[in-house]
Design an enzyme around this catalytic site. Structure first.
Site, PDB file in Angstrom:
ATOM      1  N   ARG A 520      25.038   9.829  35.192  1.00  0.00           N
ATOM      2  CA  ARG A 520      24.457  11.297  35.387  1.00  0.00           C
ATOM      3  C   ARG A 520      24.065  11.607  34.008  1.00  0.00           C
ATOM      4  O   ARG A 520      24.877  11.763  33.151  1.00  0.00           O
ATOM      5  CB  ARG A 520      25.372  12.266  35.987  1.00  0.00           C
ATOM      6  CG  ARG A 520      25.121  13.647  36.356  1.00  0.00           C
ATOM      7  CD  ARG A 520      26.181  14.314  37.269  1.00  0.00           C
ATOM      8  NE  ARG A 520      26.328  14.007  38.299  1.00  0.00           N
ATOM      9  CZ  ARG A 520      25.713  14.430  39.479  1.00  0.00           C
ATOM     10  NH1 ARG A 520      24.730  15.414  39.346  1.00  0.00           N
ATOM     11  NH2 ARG A 520      25.698  13.919  40.624  1.00  0.00           N
ATOM     12  N   GLY A 524      18.748  13.572  35.248  1.00  0.00           N
ATOM     13  CA  GLY A 524      19.073  13.334  36.752  1.00  0.00           C
ATOM     14  C   GLY A 524      20.236  12.458  36.901  1.00  0.00           C
ATOM     15  O   GLY A 524      20.844  12.170  36.095  1.00  0.00           O
ATOM     16  N   LYS A 540      17.044   5.538  38.691  1.00  0.00           N
ATOM     17  CA  LYS A 540      17.291   6.895  38.094  1.00  0.00           C
ATOM     18  C   LYS A 540      16.616   8.138  38.882  1.00  0.00           C
ATOM     19  O   LYS A 540      15.288   7.922  39.127  1.00  0.00           O
ATOM     20  CB  LYS A 540      16.944   7.326  36.778  1.00  0.00           C
ATOM     21  CG  LYS A 540      17.209   8.508  35.978  1.00  0.00           C
ATOM     22  CD  LYS A 540      16.934   8.214  34.588  1.00  0.00           C
ATOM     23  CE  LYS A 540      17.146   9.660  33.713  1.00  0.00           C
ATOM     24  NZ  LYS A 540      16.948   9.458  32.468  1.00  0.00           N
ATOM     25  N   ASP A 632      17.390  11.472  21.387  1.00  0.00           N
ATOM     26  CA  ASP A 632      18.547  11.579  22.303  1.00  0.00           C
ATOM     27  C   ASP A 632      19.497  10.458  21.995  1.00  0.00           C
ATOM     28  O   ASP A 632      19.951  10.006  23.190  1.00  0.00           O
ATOM     29  CB  ASP A 632      18.260  12.224  23.662  1.00  0.00           C
ATOM     30  CG  ASP A 632      19.398  12.869  24.302  1.00  0.00           C
ATOM     31  OD1 ASP A 632      20.115  13.204  23.418  1.00  0.00           O
ATOM     32  OD2 ASP A 632      19.590  12.856  25.577  1.00  0.00           O
TER      33      ASP A 632
END
Length: 810
Positions: A520, A524, A540, A632
């Protein structure tokens, strides 16, 4: 029903019927079709002809009792259609009509009166349908000269002079020379504003023109004109908004020309010789025909000797002797046992795409070992050009052999078999024996001999409601057409990426109605799924319509451009209604975050994770055709396969930038995760690849120390975390730079106690020092990811085979 009523009632039926549908003209040709009249498939003379006689529009027979409504050249010796209304839905040879309603809607009806095709147009005034000298079929309001619909806006496989090719239209090839249904190739404007050729085969899709291995400006195209429009004039001169220009070899007024997306995947400009009715090619997009994708199917090879032909690799046979799109299949079984496999080589042979990875400075033996150890590897291509380039192949598609190609392909086969290459270049001729006719799955009512009063009442009632029915059908068709247009647009939007497009129902079934959640994140939830071919995948499901679509577009576009063993591979996607899903390869051990605070990662695995992650990010920054940022990087986005090899995942927050562009800071929002974000995000400084370098450094410090950057924990002897003071980076820097008696004591102080006591002190110190360089406040002081990978790999290579490199501390 009684017999004496039959004849009068039949007469009434016929008279009443033809008061509703007008009789067509009995002349050999019709200048225009008026509202309330029709063209019949049973009347060969029911055709529209252009005023100069160049074009005709009408029903044309293409099989046993199968007809198209088409526009074609009259002076060609062979049937040369330039447009078709129903190329994928032939109609019956009896009772089928093209009917122009009085309300302005043009309808193609099959023999059973079902609507096969319609223009979905309406008009309050009288209308007419006519064929112009340009080959354009136009539906207009008779008095106002207002165009309601025209065939030029909806091309099939051909455009004519002055006909526009736009972002909302595309050319789709025929299936074969005599099968005019939709084929595998298309010419269209991609989302990057480039006019491209796409192979959209039964199982895979790929762009092949312009050369996908080169960036747009290298092939004379520009991505900066988003008008997306192309046209060629009567002189034979072609212009496109992406700067594609060409002139026909017979430039000038005179010949009638057409630009056609041919069934073999090439776009050609043809000129008509009106004396003998034959066509000559005056320009073609691709001269090296074997570079067209999909010509010879999986495991097939395209060769020139001197004409283009298809053949199978030694040890393979044609799958379907009548259809090359099915390709070839092996006559042997491959084993994952490295001792049971061997290779044979064929020079000047390549299979474009589907490389497991790409490595330089490898020996032939090293490249061979990579393929042997990879069960899914079918072959490898090796360049002996001083660079030692190795390309392991997981699929053998788009194969071609050219003497100008310097590489050699090594095909993996069973070691207990030998294969002859004697007739390899001869090519294989397909069997062209006629097949049994294919019957369309349609049924038709049989003609009744007698008509009763009940029949007449039913007929009159039906007439009373027929207009309402047509309106409802028109509304339904418009709804379906509008609904499907988004799906079609999405299909072509992502077709170039080469993934499979899944339906939502398929993925819902694969996940057991999304029952097993395995991850998670902000974009999503990830579920485990099993596809129909038994492949285990991670699916996903993007949440939030706005965010989900943006994430979807970013990830699919990015992942479609990359391929590396340390980057997660995507198997497909779903774009259906509000649903946005991504289908990835499944990794057995989950994320680094899940394993970091367990005992599953010893020192050797952690160091390999560091190297693999660095190589994956370096590939994104330096080896992609475009400059790719991840934005990220964190333990949750580093996945571990069955051998704990890392795969960087989740490119939903990445930003694609032109490596040669001037603006590398066009980010509308701050991206990343608290604790891993570089100072540039907070200080609103220009964003470069150094933001990923910073995040990587934080992850490495977390992996070495076992302490999170956001909640700084000091583990007590029981393994429970207690709150400590300070930040992770300053603490590690202080320990390494001044607070310890020796390097060994420094490492011991910061090292995660879960790491086994046997570790390489030099490697551990190197990793920490490199990580500290990565997290420098000043971005210019940080190394690039390529430099990070080189530093770690350099130490690895320098210490191979050395004894005494590991230390045991008690």
């Amino acid at each position: 029903m009684t017999m004496h009523h039959t004849k009068p009632l039949q007469s009434f039926y016929i008279i009443f019927f033809f008061t509703y549908i007008a009789l067509p003209s009995l002349s050999s040709s019709i200048e225009s079709l008026r509202g309330g009249s029709s063209l019949s498939v049973e009347r060969p003379d029911n055709i529209l002809v252009s005023p100069d006689g160049t074009f005709s529009a009408g029903f044309y027979r293409i099989g046993d009792n199968a007809y198209y409504f088409a526009i074609w050249f009259n002076q060609s010796t062979i049937f040369t259609p330039v447009w078709m209304a129903n190329r994928d839905y032939p109609v019956n040879g009896r009772r089928s009509i093209l009917y122009l309603q009085r309300d302005g809607n043009l309808i193609l009806r099959d023999g059973r009166r079902s609507t096969i095709w319609t223009t979905n147009t309406t008009s309050n005034s009288s209308v007419q349908l006519r064929l112009e000298n340009t080959g354009n079929l136009i539906l207009q309001k008779s008095q106002e000269n207002v165009t309601l619909w025209q065939s030029f806006d909806f091309p099939t496989d051909t455009v004519l002079p002055q006909q526009l090719l736009t972002k909302s239209s595309k050319l789709i090839s025929s299936r074969s020379r005599t099968n005019y249904s939709s084929g595998f190739y298309s010419l269209y404007f991609d989302n990057d504003n480039i006019l491209r050729l796409l192979y959209n085969g039964p199982t895979i899709s790929s762009v092949y023109w312009p050369d996908p291995g080169r960036v747009s400006w290298e092939v004379g195209r520009t991505t900066y004109n988003d008008s997306r429009i192309a046209i060629f004039d009567p002189l034979g001169q072609f212009h496109s908004s992406d700067d594609l220009k060409f002139i026909s070899s017979d430039f000038g007024l005179g010949p009638k020309r057409r630009l056609t997306m041919d069934f073999d995947g090439n776009v050609r400009l043809y000129s008509l010789n009106e004396k003998n009715g034959t066509w000559a090619v005056s320009w073609q997009a691709i001269t090296r025909l074997c570079t067209i994708h999909g010509l010879c199917g999986p495991n097939g090879v395209c060769i020139h000797s001197p004409e283009r032909r298809c053949t199978c690799l030694p040890g393979f046979k044609v799958k379907d002797p009548t259809d090359w799109s099915q390709g070839c299949e092996p006559t042997f079984n491959l084993s994952c046992n490295t001792n049971a496999s061997s290779f044979y080589s064929i020079a000047n042979l390549d299979y474009y795409g589907y490389d497991f990875n790409y490595t330089e400075k490898l020996s032939l033996e090293d490249c061979k070992n990579i393929c042997l150890q990879l069960c899914s590897c079918k072959a490898f291509m090796y360049h002996i050009d001083g660079r030692g380039r190795c390309f392991p192949k997981t699929l053998l598609l788009n194969g071609y052999r050219e003497l100008s190609f310097s590489g050699t392909m090594y095909i993996k086969v069973s070691s207990n078999r030998t294969f002859s290459k004697e007739n390899f270049t001869d090519g294989i001729k397909l069997k062209c024996s006629p097949k049994a006719p294919i019957e369309l799955p349609r049924t038709y009512e049989t003609k009744k001999e007698n008509v009763s009063i009940k029949d007449i009442l039913l007929f009159v009632s039906a007439l009373g409601g027929v207009e309402l029915v047509f309106i409802l059908i028109g509304c339904w068709y418009m709804f379906i057409n509008n609904h499907d247009s988004n799906a079609i647009e999405q299909g072509y939007l992502f077709a170039a990426t080469g993934f499979k497009k899944f339906s939502y129902a398929e993925l819902k079934k694969a996940t057991g109605n999304f029952s097993e959640e395995i991850g998670r994140g902000g974009a999503g939830v990830v579920y485990k799924g099993v596809l129909s071919d038994q492949r285990v995948v991670a699916i996903k499901r993007l949440e939030g319509i706005n965010q989900g679509e943006a994430e979807f577009l970013a990830e699919v576009t990015t992942i479609g451009r990359i391929n590396h063993m340390n980057l997660i591979q995507m198997r497909g996607f779903c774009a259906e209604g509000k649903h946005r899903l991504l289908v990835y390869e499944y990794v057995e051990h989950g994320s680094l975050a899940e394993n970091l605070f367990s005992n599953s990662l010893d020192w050797a695995k952690r160091f390999e994770i560091a190297i693999g992650t660095a190589k994956g990010l370096a590939y994104l920054h330096d080896e992609c055709l475009e400059w790719v940022l991840h934005c990220d990087v964190k333990p949750q986005n580093i996945l571990l396969d069955g051998d704990y090899k890392p795969k960087v995942a989740d490119f939903g927050l990445c930003k694609l930038l032109d490596r040669h562009g001037n603006d590398r800071s066009s980010f509308s929002t701050v991206r990343g995760t608290r604790g891993y974000m570089a100072p540039e995000w907070i200080l609103n400084l220009p964003i470069t690849s150094k933001v990923d370098v910073y995040s990587y450094g934080i992850v490495m410090l977390e992996m070495v120390t076992g302490r999170r950057p956001t909640r700084f924990h000091v583990l007590d002897e029981g393994g429970e975390g207690g709150e400590g003071g300070g930040q992770l980076v300053p603490w590690v820097r202080d320990v390494m730079n001044g607070g310890a008696i020796s390097n060994q004591r420094s490492i011991e102080e910061i090292m995660d106690p879960r790491i086994d006591s046997r570790y390489d002190l030099a490697k551990m110190e190197l990793l920490v020092r490199v990580a500290l360089q990565c997290v420098e406040e000043e971005r210019d002081a940080r190394p690039t990811m390529s430099q990070v990978a080189e530093m770690l790999l350099g130490h690895e290579n320098n210490h191979e085979g050395c004894e005494g490199s590991s230390h045991e501390f008690g």
